[in-house]
Design a protein around this motif. Structure first.
Motif, PDB file in Angstrom:
ATOM      1  N   GLN A  47      91.856  35.828  28.767  1.00 26.60           N
ATOM      2  CA  GLN A  47      91.513  37.019  29.534  1.00 26.60           C
ATOM      3  C   GLN A  47      92.045  38.284  28.870  1.00 26.60           C
ATOM      4  O   GLN A  47      91.356  39.306  28.797  1.00 26.60           O
ATOM      5  CB  GLN A  47      92.076  36.899  30.956  1.00 26.60           C
ATOM      6  CG  GLN A  47      91.403  35.852  31.825  1.00 26.60           C
ATOM      7  CD  GLN A  47      89.947  36.168  32.096  1.00 26.60           C
ATOM      8  OE1 GLN A  47      89.589  37.301  32.371  1.00 26.60           O
ATOM      9  NE2 GLN A  47      89.098  35.162  32.017  1.00 26.60           N
ATOM     10  N   LYS A  51      89.723  41.240  27.278  1.00 28.25           N
ATOM     11  CA  LYS A  51      89.913  42.613  27.740  1.00 28.25           C
ATOM     12  C   LYS A  51      90.176  43.537  26.553  1.00 28.25           C
ATOM     13  O   LYS A  51      89.612  44.632  26.458  1.00 28.25           O
ATOM     14  CB  LYS A  51      91.084  42.676  28.716  1.00 28.25           C
ATOM     15  CG  LYS A  51      91.356  44.080  29.226  1.00 28.25           C
ATOM     16  CD  LYS A  51      92.584  44.091  30.101  1.00 28.25           C
ATOM     17  CE  LYS A  51      92.915  45.513  30.522  1.00 28.25           C
ATOM     18  NZ  LYS A  51      94.154  45.582  31.310  1.00 28.25           N
ATOM     19  N   LYS A 203      83.483  42.859  36.412  1.00 31.55           N
ATOM     20  CA  LYS A 203      84.657  43.333  35.676  1.00 31.55           C
ATOM     21  C   LYS A 203      84.244  43.974  34.356  1.00 31.55           C
ATOM     22  O   LYS A 203      84.763  45.012  33.957  1.00 31.55           O
ATOM     23  CB  LYS A 203      85.603  42.154  35.403  1.00 31.55           C
ATOM     24  CG  LYS A 203      86.947  42.557  34.793  1.00 31.55           C
ATOM     25  CD  LYS A 203      87.765  43.336  35.772  1.00 31.55           C
ATOM     26  CE  LYS A 203      89.136  43.699  35.180  1.00 31.55           C
ATOM     27  NZ  LYS A 203      89.921  44.516  36.082  1.00 31.55           N
ATOM     28  N   ARG A 256      91.205  34.274  38.104  1.00 32.96           N
ATOM     29  CA  ARG A 256      90.611  35.502  37.574  1.00 32.96           C
ATOM     30  C   ARG A 256      90.970  36.705  38.445  1.00 32.96           C
ATOM     31  O   ARG A 256      91.304  37.774  37.928  1.00 32.96           O
ATOM     32  CB  ARG A 256      89.088  35.351  37.491  1.00 32.96           C
ATOM     33  CG  ARG A 256      88.396  36.548  36.857  1.00 32.96           C
ATOM     34  CD  ARG A 256      86.927  36.283  36.588  1.00 32.96           C
ATOM     35  NE  ARG A 256      86.752  35.344  35.498  1.00 32.96           N
ATOM     36  CZ  ARG A 256      86.223  34.141  35.637  1.00 32.96           C
ATOM     37  NH1 ARG A 256      85.815  33.721  36.815  1.00 32.96           N
ATOM     38  NH2 ARG A 256      86.085  33.352  34.594  1.00 32.96           N
ATOM     39  N   ASN A 260      93.256  39.681  36.994  1.00 37.97           N
ATOM     40  CA  ASN A 260      92.704  41.030  37.025  1.00 37.97           C
ATOM     41  C   ASN A 260      93.579  41.969  37.841  1.00 37.97           C
ATOM     42  O   ASN A 260      93.769  43.131  37.495  1.00 37.97           O
ATOM     43  CB  ASN A 260      91.283  41.015  37.598  1.00 37.97           C
ATOM     44  CG  ASN A 260      90.289  40.375  36.647  1.00 37.97           C
ATOM     45  OD1 ASN A 260      90.567  40.199  35.467  1.00 37.97           O
ATOM     46  ND2 ASN A 260      89.131  40.014  37.161  1.00 37.97           N
ATOM     47  N   ASP A 264      95.323  45.119  36.130  1.00 41.46           N
ATOM     48  CA  ASP A 264      95.077  46.492  36.580  1.00 41.46           C
ATOM     49  C   ASP A 264      96.378  47.195  36.924  1.00 41.46           C
ATOM     50  O   ASP A 264      96.564  48.380  36.643  1.00 41.46           O
ATOM     51  CB  ASP A 264      94.143  46.499  37.796  1.00 41.46           C
ATOM     52  CG  ASP A 264      92.719  46.108  37.434  1.00 41.46           C
ATOM     53  OD1 ASP A 264      92.386  46.186  36.236  1.00 41.46           O
ATOM     54  OD2 ASP A 264      91.962  45.713  38.335  1.00 41.46           O
TER      55      ASP A 264
END
Length: 280
Positions: A47, A51, A203, A256, A260, A264
């Protein structure tokens, strides 16, 4: 290789089966949770890499435009960018390979639970297979499942309780089309897959304002293709496999959302304006 991993998984699943009071469904549930926990570091790394890669799209497009007439130099500059930002372009591929290996190993496991979970002698399995063929005239490709269904009353070594909340996990949807219950788990898996895909695409759309490159497009296509392939396999495989996929999907959605959320939070923390000395 798949057989070797399935054998290891089988010992764990057997222990869990006895731990939960000999219930195959609850054993698969715990087995899936443990497997997701083991794979969590790989998931987090993937992930973060995805990103970071999405954040580099702007720089990559600049390189592609600047060296559009020099593919060799363009590839070199892109690799230098990955190296400079400490991002591996192959991280997604590695994760995909690991997932495929696990999926096929679990398929081996649920297809032959007598071999990998109960560790029944191969000669005993062959004898029961021949008996069923002589008695019924034929036997399915999942002959170990059929042995469990037809011989468990006379031999506790081939007995596995596959009743899970009223669902028979030994059934194969394609062989039981008239039984409405066999569609419950595959349908739940489809729903969870749709939710997972929507979370992933939402996303990406939130983070990117530019058009995705070929790699992003391929990853997006795979996110749709994999569930379709899985449902197709689940339709011709014992429900135990579909249950594993459904639980795994739900856990991946939770992972997920959590990743996330924390991602964030740390992004906001890192991007928080610092006080200038003169404004104190």
């Amino acid at each position: 290789m798949f057989s070797f991993i399935a054998n290891i998984f089988g010992y764990l699943l057997k222990w869990l089966y006895n731990f939960v009071g000999q219930n195959y469904g609850f054993a698969i549930l715990l087995f899936t949770i443990i497997l997701r926990i083991i794979l969590l570091p790989i998931t987090i790394k993937q992930q973060k890499s995805l990103k970071k890669t999405s954040e580099l799209q702007g720089k990559m497009q600049e390189i592609q435009f600047k060296y559009k007439n020099n593919p060799e130099q363009m590839n070199k500059e892109v690799m230098n960018l990955y190296k400079q930002e400490k991002v591996s372009p192959f991280s997604g591929c590695i994760s995909a390979v690991v997932q495929i290996i696990i999926i096929l190993s679990v398929f081996w496991l649920v297809s032959k639970p007598l071999t990998y979970m109960n560790h029944v002698n191969a000669d005993i399995i062959d004898n029961y297979k021949n008996e069923i063929q002589e008695e019924y005239g034929s036997i399915s490709n999942y002959y170990e499942i059929e042995i469990i269904q037809k011989k468990s009353e006379q031999d506790e070594n081939v007995r596995i309780n596959m009743d899970f909340l009223g669902l028979d996990l030994s059934k194969v949807p394609s062989q039981n089309l008239s039984d409405a219950k066999v569609y419950i788990i595959p349908v739940l898996y489809v729903v969870s897959s749709i939710i997972s895909i929507r979370l992933t695409t939402a996303k990406k759309n939130k983070k990117q304002n530019t058009d995705a490159d070929m790699t992003e497009q391929m990853n997006k296509s795979m996110s749709y293709i994999m569930p379709i392939m899985a449902v197709s396999i689940a339709f011709v495989a014992p429900l135990g496999l579909a249950l594993y996929w459904f639980i795994s999907n739900v856990l991946m959605i939770i992972e997920r959302l959590a990743i996330n959320k924390f991602s964030d939070y740390f992004d906001q923390k890192d991007n928080k304006p610092k006080l200038i000395e003169g404004n104190k």
